[in-house]
Design a protein around this motif. Structure first.
Motif, PDB file in Angstrom:
ATOM      1  N   GLY A  83       0.759  -1.179  -0.047  1.00 55.89           N
ATOM      2  CA  GLY A  83      -0.005  -0.078   0.031  1.00 55.89           C
ATOM      3  C   GLY A  83       0.823   1.316   0.107  1.00 55.89           C
ATOM      4  N   GLY A  84       2.078   1.210   0.133  1.00 54.08           N
ATOM      5  CA  GLY A  84       2.867   2.391  -0.103  1.00 54.08           C
ATOM      6  C   GLY A  84       2.946   2.919  -1.253  1.00 54.08           C
ATOM      7  N   GLY A  85       3.329   4.248  -1.414  1.00 53.75           N
ATOM      8  CA  GLY A  85       3.683   4.920  -2.395  1.00 53.75           C
ATOM      9  C   GLY A  85       3.975   6.244  -2.544  1.00 53.75           C
ATOM     10  N   LEU A  86       3.934   6.994  -3.497  1.00 56.80           N
ATOM     11  CA  LEU A  86       4.058   8.506  -3.527  1.00 56.80           C
ATOM     12  C   LEU A  86       2.610   9.277  -3.569  1.00 56.80           C
ATOM     13  CD1 LEU A  86       5.990  11.078  -4.200  1.00 56.80           C
ATOM     14  CD2 LEU A  86       5.765  10.420  -6.575  1.00 56.80           C
ATOM     15  N   VAL A  87       2.564  10.166  -2.930  1.00 60.78           N
ATOM     16  CA  VAL A  87       1.154  11.010  -2.458  1.00 60.78           C
ATOM     17  C   VAL A  87       1.584  12.502  -2.040  1.00 60.78           C
ATOM     18  CG1 VAL A  87       1.085  10.749  -0.254  1.00 60.78           C
ATOM     19  CG2 VAL A  87      -0.871  10.976  -1.249  1.00 60.78           C
ATOM     20  N   GLN A  88       0.654  13.135  -2.654  1.00 60.18           N
ATOM     21  CA  GLN A  88       0.957  14.748  -2.430  1.00 60.18           C
ATOM     22  C   GLN A  88       0.571  14.947  -0.974  1.00 60.18           C
ATOM     23  OE1 GLN A  88      -0.964  16.949  -5.399  1.00 60.18           O
ATOM     24  NE2 GLN A  88       0.880  17.089  -6.509  1.00 60.18           N
ATOM     25  N   ALA A  89       1.275  16.175  -0.402  1.00 58.79           N
ATOM     26  CA  ALA A  89       0.959  16.347   0.844  1.00 58.79           C
ATOM     27  C   ALA A  89      -0.680  16.809   0.950  1.00 58.79           C
ATOM     28  CB  ALA A  89       1.698  17.732   1.238  1.00 58.79           C
ATOM     29  N   GLY A  90      -1.132  16.343   2.138  1.00 57.71           N
ATOM     30  CA  GLY A  90      -2.677  16.544   2.367  1.00 57.71           C
ATOM     31  C   GLY A  90      -3.519  15.255   1.798  1.00 57.71           C
ATOM     32  N   GLY A  91      -2.625  14.238   1.065  1.00 56.14           N
ATOM     33  CA  GLY A  91      -3.398  13.028   0.597  1.00 56.14           C
ATOM     34  C   GLY A  91      -3.656  12.015   1.566  1.00 56.14           C
ATOM     35  N   SER A  92      -3.858  10.902   1.387  1.00 52.07           N
ATOM     36  CA  SER A  92      -4.167   9.445   2.018  1.00 52.07           C
ATOM     37  C   SER A  92      -3.640   8.520   1.503  1.00 52.07           C
ATOM     38  CB  SER A  92      -5.636   9.656   2.304  1.00 52.07           C
ATOM     39  OG  SER A  92      -6.229  10.511   2.886  1.00 52.07           O
ATOM     40  N   LEU A  93      -3.045   7.472   2.149  1.00 49.56           N
ATOM     41  CA  LEU A  93      -2.632   6.259   1.851  1.00 49.56           C
ATOM     42  C   LEU A  93      -3.290   5.263   2.680  1.00 49.56           C
ATOM     43  CD1 LEU A  93       0.936   6.562   0.757  1.00 49.56           C
ATOM     44  CD2 LEU A  93      -0.782   5.917  -0.510  1.00 49.56           C
ATOM     45  N   ARG A  94      -3.338   4.014   2.452  1.00 49.20           N
ATOM     46  CA  ARG A  94      -3.759   2.941   3.301  1.00 49.20           C
ATOM     47  C   ARG A  94      -2.783   1.968   3.180  1.00 49.20           C
ATOM     48  NH1 ARG A  94      -8.318   1.723   6.213  1.00 49.20           N
ATOM     49  NH2 ARG A  94      -8.606  -0.487   6.600  1.00 49.20           N
ATOM     50  N   LEU A  95      -2.203   1.460   4.413  1.00 57.29           N
ATOM     51  CA  LEU A  95      -1.025   0.631   4.295  1.00 57.29           C
ATOM     52  C   LEU A  95      -1.701  -0.902   5.062  1.00 57.29           C
ATOM     53  CD1 LEU A  95       2.186   2.165   5.960  1.00 57.29           C
ATOM     54  CD2 LEU A  95       1.280   2.033   3.311  1.00 57.29           C
ATOM     55  N   SER A  96      -1.383  -1.852   4.476  1.00 58.97           N
ATOM     56  CA  SER A  96      -2.022  -3.194   4.865  1.00 58.97           C
ATOM     57  C   SER A  96      -0.587  -4.036   5.201  1.00 58.97           C
ATOM     58  CB  SER A  96      -2.862  -3.959   3.857  1.00 58.97           C
ATOM     59  OG  SER A  96      -3.981  -3.353   3.641  1.00 58.97           O
ATOM     60  N   CYS A  97      -0.834  -4.982   6.128  1.00 68.59           N
ATOM     61  CA  CYS A  97       0.103  -5.916   6.572  1.00 68.59           C
ATOM     62  C   CYS A  97      -0.606  -7.463   6.655  1.00 68.59           C
ATOM     63  CB  CYS A  97       0.741  -5.590   7.860  1.00 68.59           C
ATOM     64  SG  CYS A  97       1.884  -6.875   8.435  1.00 68.59           S
ATOM     65  N   ALA A  98      -0.204  -8.324   5.740  1.00 66.06           N
ATOM     66  CA  ALA A  98      -0.925  -9.512   5.778  1.00 66.06           C
ATOM     67  C   ALA A  98       0.282 -10.428   6.406  1.00 66.06           C
ATOM     68  CB  ALA A  98      -1.079 -10.168   4.173  1.00 66.06           C
ATOM     69  N   THR A  99      -0.257 -11.156   7.399  1.00 68.55           N
ATOM     70  CA  THR A  99       0.608 -12.214   8.047  1.00 68.55           C
ATOM     71  C   THR A  99      -0.007 -13.647   7.905  1.00 68.55           C
ATOM     72  OG1 THR A  99      -0.903 -12.533  10.045  1.00 68.55           O
ATOM     73  CG2 THR A  99       0.506 -10.505   9.962  1.00 68.55           C
ATOM     74  N   SER A 100       1.324 -14.483   8.047  1.00 70.67           N
ATOM     75  CA  SER A 100       0.833 -15.915   8.007  1.00 70.67           C
ATOM     76  C   SER A 100       1.807 -16.610   8.978  1.00 70.67           C
ATOM     77  CB  SER A 100       1.110 -16.435   6.429  1.00 70.67           C
ATOM     78  OG  SER A 100       2.334 -16.139   6.222  1.00 70.67           O
ATOM     79  N   GLY A 101       1.490 -17.770   9.479  1.00 69.07           N
ATOM     80  CA  GLY A 101       2.148 -18.498  10.184  1.00 69.07           C
ATOM     81  C   GLY A 101       2.188 -18.050  11.724  1.00 69.07           C
ATOM     82  N   LEU A 102       1.325 -17.311  12.081  1.00 69.00           N
ATOM     83  CA  LEU A 102       1.123 -16.662  13.563  1.00 69.00           C
ATOM     84  C   LEU A 102      -0.147 -17.134  13.980  1.00 69.00           C
ATOM     85  CD1 LEU A 102       2.102 -12.761  13.053  1.00 69.00           C
ATOM     86  CD2 LEU A 102       3.493 -14.812  14.177  1.00 69.00           C
ATOM     87  N   THR A 103      -0.081 -17.372  15.286  1.00 69.11           N
ATOM     88  CA  THR A 103      -1.541 -17.268  15.877  1.00 69.11           C
ATOM     89  C   THR A 103      -1.978 -15.633  16.066  1.00 69.11           C
ATOM     90  OG1 THR A 103      -0.960 -19.103  17.235  1.00 69.11           O
ATOM     91  CG2 THR A 103      -3.014 -18.009  17.691  1.00 69.11           C
ATOM     92  N   PHE A 104      -2.579 -15.120  15.095  1.00 67.46           N
ATOM     93  CA  PHE A 104      -2.585 -13.839  14.798  1.00 67.46           C
ATOM     94  C   PHE A 104      -3.214 -13.003  15.919  1.00 67.46           C
ATOM     95  CE2 PHE A 104      -2.346 -10.164  12.559  1.00 67.46           C
ATOM     96  CZ  PHE A 104      -3.657  -9.359  12.746  1.00 67.46           C
ATOM     97  N   SER A 105      -4.514 -13.709  16.327  1.00 63.33           N
ATOM     98  CA  SER A 105      -5.298 -12.767  17.325  1.00 63.33           C
ATOM     99  C   SER A 105      -4.389 -12.692  18.772  1.00 63.33           C
ATOM    100  CB  SER A 105      -6.395 -13.756  17.532  1.00 63.33           C
ATOM    101  OG  SER A 105      -6.279 -14.823  18.181  1.00 63.33           O
ATOM    102  N   MET A 106      -3.587 -13.533  18.808  1.00 63.52           N
ATOM    103  CA  MET A 106      -2.732 -13.370  20.276  1.00 63.52           C
ATOM    104  C   MET A 106      -1.512 -12.544  20.270  1.00 63.52           C
ATOM    105  SD  MET A 106      -4.480 -15.289  21.955  1.00 63.52           S
ATOM    106  CE  MET A 106      -3.649 -15.619  23.376  1.00 63.52           C
ATOM    107  N   TYR A 107      -1.512 -11.717  19.231  1.00 62.98           N
ATOM    108  CA  TYR A 107      -0.243 -10.907  18.880  1.00 62.98           C
ATOM    109  C   TYR A 107      -0.802  -9.375  18.751  1.00 62.98           C
ATOM    110  CZ  TYR A 107       3.265 -14.133  17.625  1.00 62.98           C
ATOM    111  OH  TYR A 107       4.432 -15.239  17.777  1.00 62.98           O
TER     112      TYR A 107
END
Length: 125
Positions: free
Chosen positions: A8-32
């Motif tokens: 989700g990273g990238g180049l954006v102008q000041a005042g703009g928006s971005l949405r980053l995501s992090c996909a996980t695997s191999g974890l008991t995710f809810s416990m982290y």
């Protein structure tokens, strides 16, 4: 094998928006507890936001992003997101996703066990 993959990273102008995501695997995710950190060139890696394990009822934000960034988690999809609004040039950095086992607050780097490779965010003025 544990993996954290940011997107989700990238180049954006000041005042703009971005949405980053992090996909996980191999974890008991809810416990982290999950966190976002960032590192600008020549600077230390710094805390951005964290969200508590299981329900995600508690979030913490660095003062520099409070009111502009919102972190959320989806335990069904094993993902976390960081919605970044009103971006400023000083938000330019590599953003890293991190996971810490059942941490209470987790604003320090050494509280996290697992890290992603990072995604570049560049905000132009």
């Amino acid at each position: 094998q544990v993996q954290l993959v940011e997107s989700g990273g990238g180049l954006v102008q000041a005042g703009g928006s971005l949405r980053l995501s992090c996909a996980t695997s191999g974890l008991t995710f809810s416990m982290y507890t999950m966190g976002w950190f960032r590192q600008a060139p020549g600077k230390e890696r710094e805390f951005v936001a964290s969200i508590s394990w299981r329900s995600g009822a508690t979030t913490y934000y660095a003062d520099s992003v409070k009111g502009r960034f919102t972190m959320s988690r989806d335990n069904a999809k094993n993902t976390v997101s960081l919605q970044m609004n009103s971006l400023k040039p000083e938000d330019t950095a590599i953003y890293y996703c991190a996971a810490g086992w059942m941490r209470l607050k987790a604003t320090m780097k050494n509280e996290y066990d697992r890290w992603g490779q990072g995604t570049q965010v560049t905000v132009s003025s």
